[in-house]
Design a protein around this motif. Sequence first.
Motif, mmCIF file in Angstrom:
data_model
loop_
_atom_site.group_PDB
_atom_site.id
_atom_site.type_symbol
_atom_site.label_atom_id
_atom_site.label_comp_id
_atom_site.label_asym_id
_atom_site.label_seq_id
_atom_site.Cartn_x
_atom_site.Cartn_y
_atom_site.Cartn_z
ATOM 1 N N PHE A 95 0.809 -1.271 -0.058
ATOM 2 C CA PHE A 95 0.020 -0.022 0.024
ATOM 3 C C PHE A 95 0.864 1.283 -0.069
ATOM 4 O O PHE A 95 0.490 2.131 -0.752
ATOM 5 C CB PHE A 95 -0.852 -0.167 1.446
ATOM 6 C CG PHE A 95 -1.759 1.370 1.440
ATOM 7 C CD1 PHE A 95 -2.753 1.512 0.624
ATOM 8 C CD2 PHE A 95 -1.300 2.388 2.263
ATOM 9 C CE1 PHE A 95 -3.470 2.709 1.175
ATOM 10 C CE2 PHE A 95 -1.971 3.342 2.368
ATOM 11 C CZ PHE A 95 -3.243 3.744 1.721
ATOM 12 N N LEU A 96 1.950 1.255 0.847
ATOM 13 C CA LEU A 96 2.739 2.457 1.062
ATOM 14 C C LEU A 96 3.564 2.629 -0.121
ATOM 15 O O LEU A 96 3.840 3.860 -0.640
ATOM 16 C CB LEU A 96 3.401 2.393 2.416
ATOM 17 C CG LEU A 96 2.686 2.575 3.529
ATOM 18 C CD1 LEU A 96 3.575 2.480 4.742
ATOM 19 C CD2 LEU A 96 2.068 4.264 3.543
ATOM 20 N N LYS A 320 8.505 9.393 8.911
ATOM 21 C CA LYS A 320 6.963 8.695 8.682
ATOM 22 C C LYS A 320 7.112 7.480 8.701
ATOM 23 O O LYS A 320 6.106 6.556 9.101
ATOM 24 C CB LYS A 320 6.793 9.107 7.070
ATOM 25 C CG LYS A 320 5.532 8.749 6.716
ATOM 26 C CD LYS A 320 5.009 9.306 5.505
ATOM 27 C CE LYS A 320 3.512 9.099 5.245
ATOM 28 N NZ LYS A 320 2.969 9.600 3.827
ATOM 29 N N LEU A 321 8.680 6.581 8.586
ATOM 30 C CA LEU A 321 8.388 5.183 9.022
ATOM 31 C C LEU A 321 7.984 4.951 10.327
ATOM 32 O O LEU A 321 7.286 3.904 10.825
ATOM 33 C CB LEU A 321 10.073 4.756 8.796
ATOM 34 C CG LEU A 321 10.193 3.412 8.970
ATOM 35 C CD1 LEU A 321 11.447 3.020 8.020
ATOM 36 C CD2 LEU A 321 10.626 2.929 10.344
ATOM 37 N N SER A 452 6.573 8.218 2.130
ATOM 38 C CA SER A 452 5.946 7.106 2.153
ATOM 39 C C SER A 452 6.801 5.892 1.695
ATOM 40 O O SER A 452 6.720 4.738 1.936
ATOM 41 C CB SER A 452 4.732 7.087 1.240
ATOM 42 O OG SER A 452 3.869 7.991 1.487
ATOM 43 N N ILE A 453 7.886 6.166 0.818
ATOM 44 C CA ILE A 453 8.638 5.375 0.531
ATOM 45 C C ILE A 453 9.354 4.402 1.735
ATOM 46 O O ILE A 453 9.642 3.660 1.960
ATOM 47 C CB ILE A 453 9.774 5.808 -0.483
ATOM 48 C CG1 ILE A 453 9.068 5.826 -1.721
ATOM 49 C CG2 ILE A 453 10.837 4.652 -0.707
ATOM 50 C CD1 ILE A 453 9.977 6.507 -2.880
ATOM 51 N N GLY A 454 9.960 5.607 2.641
ATOM 52 C CA GLY A 454 10.483 5.199 3.770
ATOM 53 C C GLY A 454 9.477 4.265 4.625
ATOM 54 O O GLY A 454 10.102 3.159 5.260
ATOM 55 N N ALA A 455 8.475 4.991 4.804
ATOM 56 C CA ALA A 455 7.177 4.115 5.749
ATOM 57 C C ALA A 455 7.063 2.849 4.919
ATOM 58 O O ALA A 455 6.613 1.697 5.624
ATOM 59 C CB ALA A 455 6.157 4.965 5.830
ATOM 60 N N ALA A 456 6.980 2.496 3.836
ATOM 61 C CA ALA A 456 6.496 1.466 3.130
ATOM 62 C C ALA A 456 7.755 0.312 3.537
ATOM 63 O O ALA A 456 7.444 -0.841 3.703
ATOM 64 C CB ALA A 456 6.438 1.517 1.506
#
Length: 511
Positions: A95-96, A320-321, A452-456
């Motif tokens: 999703f992220l 955000k991660l 969001s990439i970091g969170a993903a």
Amino acid sequence: MPGVLRRQPAERAYMSQFTHYHLAVFLLTFFSYSLLHASRKTFSNVKVSISSQWTPSCFNDSALNLEPYELWNSSHLFPDEKEATLFLGTLDTIFLFSYAVGLFVSGIVGDRLNMRWVLSFGMCSSALVVFVFGTVTEWLHFYNKWFYCCVWIVNGLLQSTGWPCVVAVMGNWFGKAGRGFVFGLWSACASVGNIIGAFLASSVLQYGYEYAFLVTASVQFAGGVIVFFGLVISPKEVGLPDVDEEVDGDAEEDATEPLIGGKDRENDDEDEDPNYSIQATDLSSSSSINSDPQPEAIGFFQACCLPGVMLYSLAYACLKLVNYSFFFWLPFYLSSKFKWKEAEADQLSIWYDVGGIIGGTIQGLISDVLQKRSPVLACSLVLAIACLVGYSHSPNSKPINAFLMALTGCCIGGPSNMISSAISADLGRQEMVRGSSEALATVTGIVDGTGSIGAAVGQYLVSLIQENLGWMWDFYFFILMIILTVLFITPLIVKDVNMLLESRRLRRLTG
């Protein structure tokens, strides 16, 4: 007169420009993104129920052993809860990642199309996808891992239309004077959405997790319809001046440039005539309208090269991660570690969002007073390390856990809200792009997309670390990410602190 004193009449003039349109835009953008977050929160709140549904009865103590076996166990996709948990983490990562890719695209699209259409389309279509993912599949007893992955990719792409559009619309209506407080209060929309999602999910979870998806999807679809008919994306649509034209030239320049400029403004003869800057602004505005009625949208790589964009983007990837790890895994963590009921864990997790609301608002107000954002972020992030250590050792007590959770949310969620809203608006409205103001959604998409990439990546690592090393090592991982966040913005912190010290020294010299 020092710049700090001259800002006061400018801010009073700015506040006098507020109309009922400003209130309507604030509320519509606030609740539109709240509803998007509510549907995301639903998935994290029902992970225990989904994991039980996907696990064979012999490995699930709470499930009844019913016959015939083939009928009642047709939904079991995984041999045990560990593999089910790992797949739930994979869904978060999918999703992220799709959300991050969509943010880069949605920011560019939002600057070139009508943001009201883009936002409404994203809300309504995402609601339909969530309904299919959680409700239709359960009603039809259709369970397939690849189908879940594909549907969640589509949901991430559609939900990515929300944040760049709402931040850009808010940036069109609210100038830099007071932006930290306004955006700090407004950025609570994500936390309010989490609270709404947790409340809706826990209230109907007893009937089945599919009804949690049904309720949140229905509310989100209705919100998209309201946004389509009610949102005004720019003051110019209703005959009001642009946010950059609401105050006189001197006041606006003083609000946007650093505290220590390259010239001595106290000896500038133009400051003696208060009407001079107004006339100059009007002339420049009218000439720009005649020569370029439609500002040209800035390019993606041009936006990446703007000062501060990449540093804040990388910092936000780490922050955000951590923030989204609490968002996705906090109810599951409370249920698995303390053996609390899923509905109770959902309701208790609200305190993290309450802390984020308080932290974002207070820190935004302080940054307005200082006219600098990074020193406030640094202080909060240092405190966040101490909060993470304290929360990782929280006893099996709901009041103590809720208190520590709120402190952690204040020190992590607050800076996260500031970077994704007020700071993104500052970066998209800085002097370099003043002549091409169609950059706000693009810059916001870059910052939030990188985050969001970091969170993903983090969501898969969180589940992997938890399964192999335990929850405590996840907290060590979070502390490392907070340290990296501070390191990325260290150049900006040093610059802003030096400017504040120099400004204080000059004020002392001038008496």
